[in-house]
Design a protein around this motif. Structure first.
Motif, mmCIF file in Angstrom:
data_model
loop_
_atom_site.group_PDB
_atom_site.id
_atom_site.type_symbol
_atom_site.label_atom_id
_atom_site.label_comp_id
_atom_site.label_asym_id
_atom_site.label_seq_id
_atom_site.Cartn_x
_atom_site.Cartn_y
_atom_site.Cartn_z
ATOM 1 N N UNK A 22 0.826 -1.209 0.000
ATOM 2 C CA UNK A 22 0.000 0.000 0.000
ATOM 3 C C UNK A 22 0.854 1.251 0.000
ATOM 4 N N UNK A 23 1.854 1.276 0.870
ATOM 5 C CA UNK A 23 2.687 2.474 0.939
ATOM 6 C C UNK A 23 3.529 2.619 -0.323
ATOM 7 N N UNK A 24 3.972 1.515 -0.892
ATOM 8 C CA UNK A 24 4.703 1.581 -2.159
ATOM 9 C C UNK A 24 3.859 2.262 -3.234
ATOM 10 N N UNK A 25 2.597 1.881 -3.341
ATOM 11 C CA UNK A 25 1.707 2.468 -4.341
ATOM 12 C C UNK A 25 1.479 3.946 -4.044
ATOM 13 N N UNK A 26 1.210 4.280 -2.790
ATOM 14 C CA UNK A 26 0.895 5.662 -2.454
ATOM 15 C C UNK A 26 2.089 6.590 -2.632
ATOM 16 N N UNK A 27 3.288 6.078 -2.440
ATOM 17 C CA UNK A 27 4.474 6.926 -2.552
ATOM 18 C C UNK A 27 5.007 7.046 -3.977
ATOM 19 N N UNK A 28 4.650 6.109 -4.850
ATOM 20 C CA UNK A 28 5.214 6.109 -6.204
ATOM 21 C C UNK A 28 4.169 6.171 -7.310
ATOM 22 N N UNK A 29 2.906 5.799 -6.998
ATOM 23 C CA UNK A 29 1.893 5.705 -8.038
ATOM 24 C C UNK A 29 2.056 4.499 -8.933
ATOM 25 N N UNK A 30 2.939 3.561 -8.570
ATOM 26 C CA UNK A 30 3.162 2.365 -9.382
ATOM 27 C C UNK A 30 1.939 1.457 -9.312
ATOM 28 N N UNK A 31 1.709 0.706 -10.366
ATOM 29 C CA UNK A 31 0.627 -0.294 -10.354
ATOM 30 C C UNK A 31 1.135 -1.619 -9.781
ATOM 31 N N UNK A 32 0.188 -2.488 -9.447
ATOM 32 C CA UNK A 32 0.519 -3.798 -8.887
ATOM 33 C C UNK A 32 0.134 -4.914 -9.850
ATOM 34 N N UNK A 33 1.003 -5.883 -9.950
ATOM 35 C CA UNK A 33 0.707 -7.147 -10.620
ATOM 36 C C UNK A 33 0.593 -8.173 -9.493
ATOM 37 N N UNK A 34 -0.612 -8.626 -9.209
ATOM 38 C CA UNK A 34 -0.806 -9.553 -8.093
ATOM 39 C C UNK A 34 -0.786 -10.988 -8.611
ATOM 40 N N UNK A 35 0.146 -11.769 -8.090
ATOM 41 C CA UNK A 35 0.243 -13.192 -8.420
ATOM 42 C C UNK A 35 -0.441 -13.975 -7.302
ATOM 43 N N UNK A 36 -1.609 -14.552 -7.611
ATOM 44 C CA UNK A 36 -2.348 -15.265 -6.562
ATOM 45 C C UNK A 36 -1.651 -16.569 -6.192
ATOM 46 N N UNK A 37 -0.893 -17.156 -7.123
ATOM 47 C CA UNK A 37 -0.114 -18.348 -6.781
ATOM 48 C C UNK A 37 0.958 -17.996 -5.759
ATOM 49 N N UNK A 38 1.537 -16.803 -5.877
ATOM 50 C CA UNK A 38 2.533 -16.374 -4.898
ATOM 51 C C UNK A 38 1.909 -16.097 -3.532
ATOM 52 N N UNK A 39 0.666 -15.616 -3.526
ATOM 53 C CA UNK A 39 -0.036 -15.465 -2.247
ATOM 54 C C UNK A 39 -0.182 -16.814 -1.552
ATOM 55 N N UNK A 40 -0.513 -17.855 -2.339
ATOM 56 C CA UNK A 40 -0.626 -19.193 -1.752
ATOM 57 C C UNK A 40 0.731 -19.686 -1.269
ATOM 58 N N UNK A 41 1.775 -19.476 -2.071
ATOM 59 C CA UNK A 41 3.122 -19.888 -1.672
ATOM 60 C C UNK A 41 3.499 -19.273 -0.331
ATOM 61 N N UNK A 42 3.240 -17.993 -0.183
ATOM 62 C CA UNK A 42 3.622 -17.307 1.042
ATOM 63 C C UNK A 42 2.733 -17.674 2.224
ATOM 64 N N UNK A 43 1.544 -18.162 1.946
ATOM 65 C CA UNK A 43 0.701 -18.691 3.029
ATOM 66 C C UNK A 43 1.330 -19.964 3.591
ATOM 67 N N UNK A 44 1.747 -20.865 2.708
ATOM 68 C CA UNK A 44 2.337 -22.128 3.150
ATOM 69 C C UNK A 44 3.701 -21.898 3.795
ATOM 70 N N UNK A 45 4.535 -21.077 3.154
ATOM 71 C CA UNK A 45 5.927 -20.942 3.586
ATOM 72 C C UNK A 45 6.138 -19.911 4.686
ATOM 73 N N UNK A 46 5.288 -18.879 4.744
ATOM 74 C CA UNK A 46 5.531 -17.800 5.703
ATOM 75 C C UNK A 46 4.332 -17.515 6.606
ATOM 76 N N UNK A 47 3.261 -18.316 6.442
ATOM 77 C CA UNK A 47 2.105 -18.158 7.319
ATOM 78 C C UNK A 47 1.305 -16.905 7.083
#
Length: 447
Positions: free
Chosen positions: A161-186
């Motif tokens: 959120x802060x990255x977007x607000x400070x730079x105006x950059x867009x996000x590419x959200x990888x939902x597979x990476x969200x799952x990976x980080x759920x398993x690996x980082x809780x």
């Protein structure tokens, strides 16, 4: 923030499936790894797709915007050239670091940045430098990780959120990476989706992976699992994404299976409208203003919030932390305090295996010369233990061959002659003389 142009459902274009991609019905767009194409010599398949009106988006993997150093102007120029050559509406990269400059080390992989104030300050300045250099808008992808940094100060949602607000950059959200980080980082994927500014969403990645020993590996070489499609549905319930893309990088299935995965993705995307009032240009979590007030990120106007230059001391702190970690991963130095040593060992093995695999793809003659995949892999992994990568995979292949020749390997004289010829043809030099080999070997032992 301006509305994102509609992309639809697409697939990652790879040479191995180029013909199949051209035949896929209903394909709206493709994404290509930016470093794998040359602006003046675009593959015929990509040219035909463009002639049909299929959009092509370059996806960079080597900028390392999360690294301590400022972005390489040459790499930025190269990415911009590809965007122009492909007529792309935007370019994408990753929130990651991939190298260090002191010592000079290359990960050959996307590694997570610490979610600290220092790292965020460095990332934001690097992003602004990139935005000023690129001819089209930039979007950044959340990455998959095997481990967490100790002492993190922000959640994933707060960091993005802060990255977007400070730079105006867009996000590419990888939902597979969200799952990976759920398993690996809780980390809770739903909490991330609730927290980030979805009005900044450029598009979405979907990919497959596999779990081994309690660790999820984001392989891009397995079918998309139901849990990842469920996360796509979670995102779809919050916002209507402008585009969704299937990534596949290895073990490519038959064309019918690719078509089936795309159909499953399309079914999720078209299953129903997003929650009322939540489209591709309106967010789903707290308002920009509320998030900015909570995190001190400035007003939530959808415009970049300018800050002063990053203090060099912050870059130095980030550089020291990243160098210590990368040295542990690729050079065998001690694991820095606070990291999960077991996970770092898993990551180190994965990086070495990836090096071996990529070098074999770039230089398929090497496994043949060395007697097959197994002898090649054994020899390469032995080499990799003492020789971190410093200049990319192509240089790594040459260094590996030279290392074998210095040690009078392979043992078979005919194979050694073939390796000598292979190395000389590509290095443009004579193989080291025996006395030079001895000197290098002795120097290496002394070190």
């Amino acid at each position: 923030m301006e509305p994102m142009a509609h992309l639809g459902v697409g697939i990652g274009w790879r040479p191995e499936i180029a013909d199949a991609v051209e035949r896929l019905s209903g394909l709206d767009w493709v994404e290509v790894v930016a470093e794998n194409v040359c602006p003046g010599h675009l593959p015929e398949s990509l040219l035909r797709l463009r002639e049909r009106g299929t959009r092509v988006v370059p996806h960079g993997v080597s900028l390392g915007l999360g690294g301590a150093d400022r972005p390489d102007p040459a790499k930025l120029a190269a990415l911009g050239e590809r965007a122009v050559a492909l007529g792309a509406p935007l370019v994408t990269e990753h929130i990651a670091f991939v190298r260090t400059s002191s010592p000079v080390l290359e990960a050959g992989h996307l590694l997570p940045v610490p979610r600290t104030r220092d790292a965020l300050d460095v990332l934001c300045e690097n992003v602004r430098i990139a935005q000023e250099s690129l001819p089209v808008p930039l979007a950044l992808e959340n990455i998959a990780a095997l481990f967490s940094w100790p002492g993190e100060e922000l959640t994933e949602g707060q960091f993005l959120t802060e990255l977007v607000e400070r730079t105006g950059v867009r996000l590419l959200i990888d939902v597979a990476n969200l799952h990976t980080n759920q398993v690996n980082r809780g980390e809770d994927p739903a909490a991330v989706l609730d927290a980030i500014p979805l009005e900044a969403l450029a598009y979405v990645h979907v990919a497959g992976g596999v779990e081994r020993g309690g660790v999820w590996h984001d392989t891009h070489a397995h079918p998309v699992p139901p849990v990842v499609l469920d996360l796509l549905a979670e995102l779809r319930s919050r916002v209507e994404p402008a585009g969704v893309l299937l990534e596949r990088d290895d073990d490519f299935p038959p064309e019918a299976e690719l078509a089936g995965e795309l159909a499953a993705i399309r079914a999720v995307v078209t299953a129903g409208p997003a929650a009322p009032g939540k489209t591709a240009t309106t967010g789903s979590g707290p308002s920009d203003t509320e998030q900015g007030a909570e995190q001190g990120a400035g007003p939530g106007t959808g415009q970049a919030v300018e800050r002063g230059p990053v203090e060099e001391s912050a870059r130095t702190r980030v550089a020291l932390g990243q160098a210590a970690l990368l040295s542990a991963l690729v050079a065998g130095t001690p694991v820095p305090e606070g990291f999960d040593r077991g996970r770092i060992r898993v990551q180190a093995r994965a990086l070495a295996a990836k090096r071996a695999d990529v070098v074999a793809r770039l230089a398929p003659e090497l496994p043949v010369i060395l007697g097959g995949p197994d002898p090649y892999r054994e020899a390469f992994l032995s080499y990799a233990k003492g020789r971190p990568m410093t200049s990319g995979y192509r240089r790594d292949a040459l260094d590996f061959a030279e290392d074998l020749l210095i040690r009078d390997l392979p043992a078979d004289p005919a194979a050694r002659r073939r390796l000598t010829t292979w190395w000389r043809d590509r290095a443009g030099a004579k193989p080291p003389r025996r006395i030079v080999r001895w000197a290098r070997t002795l120097a290496g032992r002394a070190a």
